[in-house]
Design a protein around this motif. Structure first.
Motif, mmCIF file in Angstrom:
data_model
loop_
_atom_site.group_PDB
_atom_site.id
_atom_site.type_symbol
_atom_site.label_atom_id
_atom_site.label_comp_id
_atom_site.label_asym_id
_atom_site.label_seq_id
_atom_site.Cartn_x
_atom_site.Cartn_y
_atom_site.Cartn_z
ATOM 1 N N LEU A 158 -8.173 18.182 -1.511
ATOM 2 C CA LEU A 158 -7.774 16.872 -2.031
ATOM 3 C C LEU A 158 -7.266 17.106 -3.437
ATOM 4 C CD1 LEU A 158 -10.799 14.640 -0.946
ATOM 5 C CD2 LEU A 158 -8.634 15.006 0.249
ATOM 6 N N LEU A 159 -6.045 16.681 -3.709
ATOM 7 C CA LEU A 159 -5.375 17.020 -4.958
ATOM 8 C C LEU A 159 -4.868 15.782 -5.682
ATOM 9 C CD1 LEU A 159 -4.026 19.179 -6.842
ATOM 10 C CD2 LEU A 159 -2.077 19.137 -5.247
ATOM 11 N N ASP A 160 -5.300 15.625 -6.934
ATOM 12 C CA ASP A 160 -4.741 14.587 -7.789
ATOM 13 C C ASP A 160 -3.403 15.093 -8.321
ATOM 14 O OD1 ASP A 160 -4.427 12.321 -9.359
ATOM 15 O OD2 ASP A 160 -5.754 13.015 -10.947
ATOM 16 N N ILE A 161 -2.445 14.204 -8.461
ATOM 17 C CA ILE A 161 -1.124 14.579 -8.968
ATOM 18 C C ILE A 161 -1.109 14.667 -10.490
ATOM 19 C CG2 ILE A 161 1.222 13.677 -9.282
ATOM 20 C CD1 ILE A 161 1.006 14.993 -6.676
ATOM 21 N N THR A 174 -4.242 10.081 -5.200
ATOM 22 C CA THR A 174 -3.544 9.735 -6.435
ATOM 23 C C THR A 174 -3.162 8.268 -6.499
ATOM 24 O OG1 THR A 174 -1.577 10.236 -7.755
ATOM 25 C CG2 THR A 174 -1.355 10.469 -5.378
ATOM 26 N N VAL A 175 -3.060 7.752 -7.707
ATOM 27 C CA VAL A 175 -2.570 6.382 -7.892
ATOM 28 C C VAL A 175 -1.109 6.285 -7.475
ATOM 29 C CG1 VAL A 175 -4.209 5.806 -9.717
ATOM 30 C CG2 VAL A 175 -1.993 6.763 -10.332
ATOM 31 N N GLN A 176 -0.424 7.392 -7.373
ATOM 32 C CA GLN A 176 0.995 7.419 -7.014
ATOM 33 C C GLN A 176 1.234 7.584 -5.512
ATOM 34 O OE1 GLN A 176 2.546 10.620 -9.391
ATOM 35 N NE2 GLN A 176 2.771 9.327 -11.200
ATOM 36 N N ALA A 177 0.217 7.456 -4.696
ATOM 37 C CA ALA A 177 0.345 7.731 -3.256
ATOM 38 C C ALA A 177 1.473 6.950 -2.600
ATOM 39 C CB ALA A 177 -0.973 7.432 -2.547
ATOM 40 N N ARG A 178 1.642 5.707 -2.972
ATOM 41 C CA ARG A 178 2.663 4.865 -2.336
ATOM 42 C C ARG A 178 4.083 5.276 -2.721
ATOM 43 N NH1 ARG A 178 -1.693 1.821 -3.566
ATOM 44 N NH2 ARG A 178 -2.726 0.794 -1.840
ATOM 45 N N TRP A 179 4.226 6.117 -3.715
ATOM 46 C CA TRP A 179 5.544 6.568 -4.158
ATOM 47 C C TRP A 179 6.122 7.643 -3.245
ATOM 48 C CZ3 TRP A 179 5.006 7.447 -10.167
ATOM 49 C CH2 TRP A 179 4.605 6.257 -10.777
ATOM 50 N N TYR A 180 5.277 8.240 -2.414
ATOM 51 C CA TYR A 180 5.703 9.390 -1.620
ATOM 52 C C TYR A 180 6.051 8.989 -0.190
ATOM 53 C CZ TYR A 180 4.150 12.299 -5.449
ATOM 54 O OH TYR A 180 4.016 12.875 -6.688
ATOM 55 N N SER A 181 7.269 9.293 0.206
ATOM 56 C CA SER A 181 7.688 9.072 1.595
ATOM 57 C C SER A 181 7.166 10.239 2.434
ATOM 58 C CB SER A 181 9.206 9.029 1.670
ATOM 59 O OG SER A 181 9.741 10.325 1.411
ATOM 60 N N ILE A 189 -3.468 9.669 -0.129
ATOM 61 C CA ILE A 189 -4.440 8.574 -0.142
ATOM 62 C C ILE A 189 -4.407 7.961 -1.538
ATOM 63 C CG2 ILE A 189 -6.883 7.953 0.049
ATOM 64 C CD1 ILE A 189 -7.161 10.338 2.029
ATOM 65 N N ALA A 190 -4.293 6.634 -1.571
ATOM 66 C CA ALA A 190 -4.139 5.931 -2.839
ATOM 67 C C ALA A 190 -5.473 5.724 -3.555
ATOM 68 C CB ALA A 190 -3.476 4.584 -2.598
ATOM 69 N N LYS A 191 -5.420 5.887 -4.876
ATOM 70 C CA LYS A 191 -6.505 5.444 -5.747
ATOM 71 C C LYS A 191 -6.115 4.053 -6.236
ATOM 72 C CE LYS A 191 -7.562 9.898 -7.932
ATOM 73 N NZ LYS A 191 -7.468 10.597 -9.215
ATOM 74 N N PRO A 192 -7.026 3.126 -6.362
ATOM 75 C CA PRO A 192 -8.421 3.269 -5.974
ATOM 76 C C PRO A 192 -8.542 3.303 -4.450
ATOM 77 C CG PRO A 192 -7.990 1.025 -6.699
ATOM 78 C CD PRO A 192 -6.729 1.799 -6.908
#
Length: 130
Positions: free
Chosen positions: A57-60, A89-96, A109-112
């Motif tokens: 599991l990796l934070d960006i 990451t909080v940026q999860a939704r940015w990735y296609s 997986i999005a934070k929170p």
């Protein structure tokens, strides 16, 4: 629907101590998984020299080495190139899906996140990637 996954070993790379604590607790207590946490990508690479988890599991967003450089180094080693990676990451939704594939990442997986649902989210990502 709960996805049943055999015991997993997980490496969490996140510079936020509270995230490391929450993820470790929920994955250990709820799923019975063995969890190793580290605060930096470099610390993870050092640890991966002798250990090989089932999933990372990796934070960006981290200080020091960025996640893209970490992924390049991870994939460059024959010992670690096949370990599945999930972004947390909080940026999860940015990735296609195409961007995740380009990074050789199986999911984001999005934070929170919901700590109770996290083991199922990881299990589903691993199942889809097989």
């Amino acid at each position: 629907m709960a996805v049943i996954v055999p015991s997993q070993s997980v490496l969490l790379i996140d510079d936020d101590a509270s995230i490391r604590e929450i993820v470790q607790a929920c994955l250990s207590d709820l799923a019975g998984w063995k969890v190793k946490t580290v605060a930096s990508a470099q610390e993870a690479l050092n640890w991966l020299g002798s250990e090989h988890p089932d999933v990372i599991l990796l934070d960006i967003l981290m200080p020091g080495m960025d996640a893209v450089t970490f992924l390049q180094r991870l994939r460059a080693s024959c010992l670690t190139q096949t370990i599945p990676v999930i972004l947390l990451t909080v940026q999860a939704r940015w990735y296609s899906p195409q961007q995740l594939q380009k990074l050789s990442v199986i999911d984001a997986i999005a934070k929170p996140f919901d700590p109770v649902a996290l083991p199922d989210q990881i299990a589903q990502a691993l199942t889809r990637s097989q």
